[in-house]
Design a protein around this motif. Structure first.
Motif, PDB file in Angstrom:
ATOM      1  N   ARG A  59       0.807  -1.224   0.000  1.00 46.54           N
ATOM      2  CA  ARG A  59       0.000   0.000   0.000  1.00 46.54           C
ATOM      3  C   ARG A  59       0.843   1.279   0.000  1.00 46.54           C
ATOM      4  NH1 ARG A  59      -2.368  -3.154   3.787  1.00 46.54           N
ATOM      5  NH2 ARG A  59      -1.572  -1.852   5.494  1.00 46.54           N
ATOM      6  N   GLU A  60       2.076   1.221   0.503  1.00 46.92           N
ATOM      7  CA  GLU A  60       2.908   2.418   0.586  1.00 46.92           C
ATOM      8  C   GLU A  60       3.352   2.866  -0.805  1.00 46.92           C
ATOM      9  OE1 GLU A  60       4.821   5.591   2.453  1.00 46.92           O
ATOM     10  OE2 GLU A  60       3.418   4.110   3.281  1.00 46.92           O
ATOM     11  N   TRP A  61       3.337   4.198  -1.030  1.00 41.47           N
ATOM     12  CA  TRP A  61       3.727   4.741  -2.332  1.00 41.47           C
ATOM     13  C   TRP A  61       5.144   4.322  -2.689  1.00 41.47           C
ATOM     14  CZ3 TRP A  61       0.621   6.730  -5.796  1.00 41.47           C
ATOM     15  CH2 TRP A  61      -0.555   7.380  -5.418  1.00 41.47           C
ATOM     16  N   GLN A  62       5.320   3.969  -3.950  1.00 44.12           N
ATOM     17  CA  GLN A  62       6.650   3.694  -4.503  1.00 44.12           C
ATOM     18  C   GLN A  62       6.824   4.546  -5.760  1.00 44.12           C
ATOM     19  OE1 GLN A  62       8.770   1.724  -2.863  1.00 44.12           O
ATOM     20  NE2 GLN A  62       7.210   1.130  -1.365  1.00 44.12           N
ATOM     21  N   ALA A  63       8.013   5.081  -5.938  1.00 46.97           N
ATOM     22  CA  ALA A  63       8.292   5.924  -7.106  1.00 46.97           C
ATOM     23  C   ALA A  63       9.796   6.035  -7.295  1.00 46.97           C
ATOM     24  CB  ALA A  63       7.679   7.319  -6.928  1.00 46.97           C
ATOM     25  N   ARG A  64      10.200   6.391  -8.510  1.00 52.45           N
ATOM     26  CA  ARG A  64      11.634   6.455  -8.812  1.00 52.45           C
ATOM     27  C   ARG A  64      12.344   7.495  -7.965  1.00 52.45           C
ATOM     28  NH1 ARG A  64      13.394   7.508 -14.519  1.00 52.45           N
ATOM     29  NH2 ARG A  64      11.737   9.091 -14.464  1.00 52.45           N
ATOM     30  N   HIS A  65      11.704   8.630  -7.723  1.00 53.55           N
ATOM     31  CA  HIS A  65      12.386   9.658  -6.943  1.00 53.55           C
ATOM     32  C   HIS A  65      12.545   9.227  -5.487  1.00 53.55           C
ATOM     33  CE1 HIS A  65       8.104  10.630  -6.420  1.00 53.55           C
ATOM     34  NE2 HIS A  65       8.433  11.219  -5.283  1.00 53.55           N
ATOM     35  N   LEU A  66      11.625   8.409  -4.979  1.00 48.32           N
ATOM     36  CA  LEU A  66      11.771   7.892  -3.623  1.00 48.32           C
ATOM     37  C   LEU A  66      12.869   6.843  -3.546  1.00 48.32           C
ATOM     38  CD1 LEU A  66       8.002   7.611  -2.622  1.00 48.32           C
ATOM     39  CD2 LEU A  66       9.603   9.473  -2.146  1.00 48.32           C
ATOM     40  N   ASP A  67      13.124   6.182  -4.669  1.00 50.92           N
ATOM     41  CA  ASP A  67      14.232   5.225  -4.709  1.00 50.92           C
ATOM     42  C   ASP A  67      15.571   5.903  -4.447  1.00 50.92           C
ATOM     43  OD1 ASP A  67      12.456   3.203  -5.284  1.00 50.92           O
ATOM     44  OD2 ASP A  67      12.853   3.195  -7.448  1.00 50.92           O
ATOM     45  N   LEU A  68      15.685   7.190  -4.821  1.00 49.67           N
ATOM     46  CA  LEU A  68      16.937   7.907  -4.561  1.00 49.67           C
ATOM     47  C   LEU A  68      17.189   8.043  -3.060  1.00 49.67           C
ATOM     48  CD1 LEU A  68      16.755  10.754  -7.245  1.00 49.67           C
ATOM     49  CD2 LEU A  68      18.080   8.640  -7.333  1.00 49.67           C
ATOM     50  N   ILE A  69      16.122   8.243  -2.300  1.00 47.26           N
ATOM     51  CA  ILE A  69      16.262   8.278  -0.844  1.00 47.26           C
ATOM     52  C   ILE A  69      16.688   6.909  -0.338  1.00 47.26           C
ATOM     53  CG2 ILE A  69      15.045   8.646   1.338  1.00 47.26           C
ATOM     54  CD1 ILE A  69      13.199  10.596  -0.149  1.00 47.26           C
ATOM     55  N   ASP A  70      16.058   5.871  -0.857  1.00 47.61           N
ATOM     56  CA  ASP A  70      16.434   4.506  -0.471  1.00 47.61           C
ATOM     57  C   ASP A  70      17.914   4.250  -0.745  1.00 47.61           C
ATOM     58  OD1 ASP A  70      13.826   4.068   0.210  1.00 47.61           O
ATOM     59  OD2 ASP A  70      13.358   2.763  -1.491  1.00 47.61           O
ATOM     60  N   GLN A  71      18.373   4.634  -1.927  1.00 44.05           N
ATOM     61  CA  GLN A  71      19.763   4.364  -2.308  1.00 44.05           C
ATOM     62  C   GLN A  71      20.742   5.049  -1.365  1.00 44.05           C
ATOM     63  OE1 GLN A  71      20.058   5.514  -6.449  1.00 44.05           O
ATOM     64  NE2 GLN A  71      18.298   4.228  -6.989  1.00 44.05           N
ATOM     65  N   ALA A  72      20.419   6.270  -0.963  1.00 39.39           N
ATOM     66  CA  ALA A  72      21.301   6.981  -0.033  1.00 39.39           C
ATOM     67  C   ALA A  72      21.372   6.245   1.303  1.00 39.39           C
ATOM     68  CB  ALA A  72      20.813   8.411   0.165  1.00 39.39           C
ATOM     69  N   PHE A  73      20.234   5.810   1.816  1.00 37.45           N
ATOM     70  CA  PHE A  73      20.233   5.132   3.103  1.00 37.45           C
ATOM     71  C   PHE A  73      20.897   3.758   3.023  1.00 37.45           C
ATOM     72  CE2 PHE A  73      17.369   8.436   4.474  1.00 37.45           C
ATOM     73  CZ  PHE A  73      17.612   8.517   5.840  1.00 37.45           C
ATOM     74  N   VAL A  74      20.773   3.090   1.918  1.00 39.88           N
ATOM     75  CA  VAL A  74      21.458   1.805   1.756  1.00 39.88           C
ATOM     76  C   VAL A  74      22.970   2.010   1.810  1.00 39.88           C
ATOM     77  CG1 VAL A  74      21.951  -0.050   0.114  1.00 39.88           C
ATOM     78  CG2 VAL A  74      19.590   0.660   0.516  1.00 39.88           C
ATOM     79  N   ARG A  75      23.459   3.043   1.143  1.00 39.40           N
ATOM     80  CA  ARG A  75      24.893   3.329   1.167  1.00 39.40           C
ATOM     81  C   ARG A  75      25.356   3.672   2.581  1.00 39.40           C
ATOM     82  NH1 ARG A  75      25.785   7.678  -3.524  1.00 39.40           N
ATOM     83  NH2 ARG A  75      27.916   7.648  -2.644  1.00 39.40           N
ATOM     84  N   ILE A  76      24.562   4.450   3.282  1.00 37.58           N
ATOM     85  CA  ILE A  76      24.913   4.807   4.656  1.00 37.58           C
ATOM     86  C   ILE A  76      24.915   3.568   5.552  1.00 37.58           C
ATOM     87  CG2 ILE A  76      24.120   6.070   6.691  1.00 37.58           C
ATOM     88  CD1 ILE A  76      23.035   8.199   4.684  1.00 37.58           C
ATOM     89  N   ALA A  77      23.892   2.726   5.404  1.00 41.69           N
ATOM     90  CA  ALA A  77      23.815   1.505   6.209  1.00 41.69           C
ATOM     91  C   ALA A  77      24.973   0.563   5.919  1.00 41.69           C
ATOM     92  CB  ALA A  77      22.488   0.789   5.947  1.00 41.69           C
ATOM     93  N   ASN A  78      25.526   0.642   4.711  1.00 42.30           N
ATOM     94  CA  ASN A  78      26.671  -0.204   4.345  1.00 42.30           C
ATOM     95  C   ASN A  78      27.999   0.383   4.804  1.00 42.30           C
ATOM     96  OD1 ASN A  78      25.074  -2.152   3.159  1.00 42.30           O
ATOM     97  ND2 ASN A  78      25.216  -1.267   1.111  1.00 42.30           N
ATOM     98  N   GLY A  79      27.950   1.488   5.556  1.00 47.70           N
ATOM     99  CA  GLY A  79      29.162   2.022   6.158  1.00 47.70           C
ATOM    100  C   GLY A  79      29.728   3.260   5.506  1.00 47.70           C
TER     101      GLY A  79
END
Length: 510
Positions: A59-79
């Motif tokens: 149900r949560e919105w998904q969109a390409r521009h929100l993926d950019l936020i995801d990518q940043a947090f994934v990089r941060i979580a990876n150190g």
């Protein structure tokens, strides 16, 4: 689950997606349930957006521009240590993803870390904290973290069995004793009124430099996500300072140029599935030209009639080392006591001087919120430091009292032996007889001509300069600086060592 099935699930998790899909289609019974559970856990682990989809049943919105936020947090979580600046239009899901799902996901990945969230109001930031806390209560078993008993407040909570947790605050609030591995600054300005307030902008920049940045762990990351409001909002100041070390993602509602972070063609909407051209055109009509360019296109335009420009300050700035070769013929401390202000109780306290060639120098900005006794002493100490020959003090609001405060403070410092035998500087009482524009414009012209040099950086004062437009109430630092430079530039004053400005353009401009 049997040992054999556990081993099968562990192997399954290492396979590529296509191969997993084939395996799960052929599975049945307990094996299929175990593999479905593994897929669910892998989705939770993959990214904030993937977690959101898994926990809400899509149900949560998904969109390409929100993926950019995801990518940043994934990089941060990876150190990776990151500084991310993401500018995005309103109602495009940035806060839900960056200030709610992303920190929830990050804490699940690193339960021993601390996350900090700040917004323009403490209650808004606390709302994010409450949502994340409730998310842990609801989904803790699935994401592998639980709240510590007795530490479950919405604005600050800890996780069970670790030192990790979350804290929230309003921009400008104190964060003493609190550290962060990840700090999220979400919408640091409330509205256009705040964005047009030099006082609000100066306070925001001071908070950014002196509070949020000092709370970061050595490898900590900061994410600033906002809708643009003005050229001198937080994102604007970061951009003006230089973006080395920053990942800048500028996402206008409609792509304006090649090289868009999402690879959009010029004219393509940011979220066409939700906001098509007809919706954006309606928004443009509703918010007006200035609002459209700032809020939706992330290209704030200055209001008509602005007086100061950034290059007039930055192009003529000098370092303290370069200033050592300057000999002053006169130095002044100027005070604006903040009387009559509706939006500030700061006292403007600026020190500066002039050399024999007519070049002027801003040497100190000691402005802050002070009571009468405090600002009197601070002004006298600055005068001693700069060996000032005069005080210029605003006389419109209790001028006689202001002069008495200075005399009393100087007498006390004499008794303490702090004046070093220096004579009390002359007190010049400044009375504002004409409009602020008539006072400010000649000083702005001197800046434009390159004759005023800031010795180092004075962000609070400089933001007030470039943010002020005629018709606005001029803030205290700016008023004090104008008083200072008017006295220094006036050729009729003693000790200036110059005959410039014989047309008396600066006389009577107060």
């Amino acid at each position: 689950m049997s040992t054999a099935l556990e081993e099968q699930v562990a192997l399954y998790r290492t396979l590529p997606a296509e191969q997993r899909q084939q395996i799960i289609r052929l599975a049945d019974g307990e094996e299929r349930a175990a593999l479905a559970w593994a897929e669910h856990q892998m989705a939770i682990d993959r990214s904030p957006g993937s977690m959101a989809a898994a926990l809400t049943g899509g149900r949560e919105w998904q969109a390409r521009h929100l993926d950019l936020i995801d990518q940043a947090f994934v990089r941060i979580a990876n150190g990776e240590r990151m500084r991310v600046l993401l500018n995005m239009p309103p109602r495009h899901g940035k806060s839900a993803r960056a200030a709610r799902w992303a920190p929830l996901w990050y804490l699940a990945k690193h339960p021993d870390h601390r996350v900090m969230i700040a917004s323009y109001a403490a209650k808004l930031a606390e709302g994010h904290g409450r949502w994340i806390r409730d998310g842990i209560k609801e989904h803790g078993d699935a994401i592998g973290i639980q709240l510590r008993y007795g530490s479950q407040a919405a604005n600050r909570f800890d996780l069970e069995g670790t030192n990790g947790g979350l804290v929230t605050a309003g921009v400008g609030g104190s964060l003493t004793g609190m550290g962060a591995d990840v700090a999220i600054v979400d919408d640091p300005l409330k509205d256009a009124k705040e964005a047009d307030s030099p006082v609000k902008l100066a306070n925001l920049w001071d908070w950014w430099q002196q509070v949020i940045n000092t709370r970061m762990e050595p490898n900590g990351s900061i994410i600033v996500i906002q809708t643009r409001w003005s050229q001198n909002d937080l994102a604007g100041r970061i951009l003006q300072q230089g973006t080395k070390g920053w990942t800048v993602l500028n996402l206008p509602a409609i792509a304006m140029e090649e090289g868009d972070p999402l690879g959009r063609a010029v004219g393509e909407p940011l979220w066409p599935e939700r906001f098509r051209h007809k919706h954006l055109n309606r928004f443009k009509k509703d918010v007006g030209e200035r609002g459209w360019w700032a809020l939706y296109q992330q290209e704030p335009r200055p209001l008509e009639g602005g007086v100061w420009k950034w290059p007039w300050i930055t192009n003529n700035r000098i370092t303290p080392e370069a200033y050592r070769g300057v000999t002053l013929t006169r130095s002044i401390v100027a005070i604006d006591t903040a009387g009559g202000r509706e939006d500030s109780d700061e006292v403007g306290l600026i020190g500066g001087g002039r050399d024999a060639e007519g070049e002027m120098y801003i040497l100190a900005d000691r402005s802050r919120k002070m009571g009468a006794a405090e600002w009197g002493r601070a002004a006298c100490l600055l005068a001693i430091e700069l060996q000032a020959d005069a005080f210029a003090v605003e006389a419109n609001f209790g001028g006689d009292m202001a002069a008495q405060i200075l005399r009393q403070a100087w007498k006390e410092l004499q008794q303490e032996g702090a004046t070093g035998g220096m004579l009390v500087p002359r007190i010049i009482e400044v009375t504002a007889k004409v409009g602020k524009r008539l006072r400010a414009e000649p000083i702005a012209q001197i800046y434009e001509n390159g004759h005023v040099h800031h010795v180092g950086e004075f962000p609070g004062l400089e933001v007030q300069y470039v943010s002020w437009i005629p018709g606005m109430d001029s803030p205290d630092r700016l008023d004090a600086a104008v008083h200072l430079l008017t006295e220094l530039a006036d050729p009729m004053q003693e000790g200036l060592g110059t005959t410039n400005y014989q047309d008396n353009r600066l006389r009577g401009r107060r």
